[in-house]
Design an enzyme around this catalytic site. Structure first.
Site, PDB file in Angstrom:
ATOM      1  CG  ASP A  19      35.842  43.654  43.944  1.00  0.00           C
ATOM      2  OD1 ASP A  19      36.476  44.621  44.409  1.00  0.00           O
ATOM      3  OD2 ASP A  19      34.729  43.289  44.362  1.00  0.00           O
ATOM      4  CG  LEU A  20      40.983  38.920  40.160  1.00  0.00           C
ATOM      5  CD1 LEU A  20      42.122  39.498  39.339  1.00  0.00           C
ATOM      6  CD2 LEU A  20      41.506  37.827  41.094  1.00  0.00           C
TER       7      LEU A  20
END
Length: 229
Positions: free
Chosen positions: A101-102
């Site tokens: 994820d980011l």
């Protein structure tokens, strides 16, 4: 291999661009100008473009220490991508082996070998992933059995597979999972009423993140590391 594909793969050009180069009589095979895109390049032939040799590069296998605030994509209009940190030939042919994820950091594998990537990401392989999680609420012993039993995630039809929760201290734990569901570790903690404040992947299979890699850095995997999968 067709000549247009050979030129494309050795230069990073598109096939259309490679065809234009061939039509301009800029490519030779063993000293002879060749313009036909469909021509098969003989094994061991010496291919030149404007007197510069073109050589096929073998499969690429990289380990990256993914930093915060970048996405596992080749292109993104809103966020920096992990490929802005990578400097290797034919970067457009690379892909990430799964995603982080980011706001998740840690071990990320990058390759252009689709079969190798599939062996790691296929659900049938049940490849181990170990995450270090920092959470907002104190962890308790009952959480261990909940992870081991499987958790019902919002929007999912079946519970997660058994996972190992290794409590390090009141608000830190290692999570061992063999699945790769969307935002899985964060959602698992949400299912027990907790919130992940920081998440870092330490291991994939038996491959551990190189401690010498700073966030944003990557290195080529050794032959022994590639053979782990």
């Amino acid at each position: 291999m067709r000549l247009d594909r050979f030129v494309s793969e050795t230069t990073g050009m598109s096939r259309k661009e490679a065809t234009k180069v061939l039509q301009s009589a800029e490519v030779t095979i063993d000293g002879v100008v060749q313009k036909k895109a469909a021509l098969q390049v003989p094994d061991g032939a010496k291919v030149m473009w404007n007197n510069e040799p073109l050589e096929l590069i073998g499969p690429t296998y990289l380990m990256m220490h993914k930093p915060l605030d970048c996405v596992c994509a080749n292109h993104d209009s809103r966020h920096r991508t992990i490929f802005t940190y990578v400097d290797v030939p034919n970067i457009n042919k690379l892909h990430t082996v799964g995603r982080l994820d980011l706001d998740t950091t840690g071990l990320l594998l990058i390759t252009d070998d689709g079969q190798w990537s599939h062996r790691i990401t296929s659900p049938k392989q049940q490849c181990l992933k170990i995450y270090h999680a920092w959470v907002s609420e104190p962890l308790i012993e009952e959480n261990i059995s909940a992870f081991a039993a499987g958790l019902e995630l919002t929007g999912e039809d079946k519970p997660t597979a058994p996972a190992l929760l290794e409590i390090l201290n009141e608000r830190e734990a290692l999570v061992h999972v063999h699945e790769g569901r969307y935002h899985q570790v964060r959602r698992m903690f949400a299912a027990i009423g907790n919130n992940v404040e920081k998440l870092h992947r330490e291991q994939v299979g038996s491959l551990t993140l190189d401690a010498d890699l700073a966030p944003g850095e990557c290195r080529v995997l050794t032959a022994e590391e590639v053979a782990l999968f």
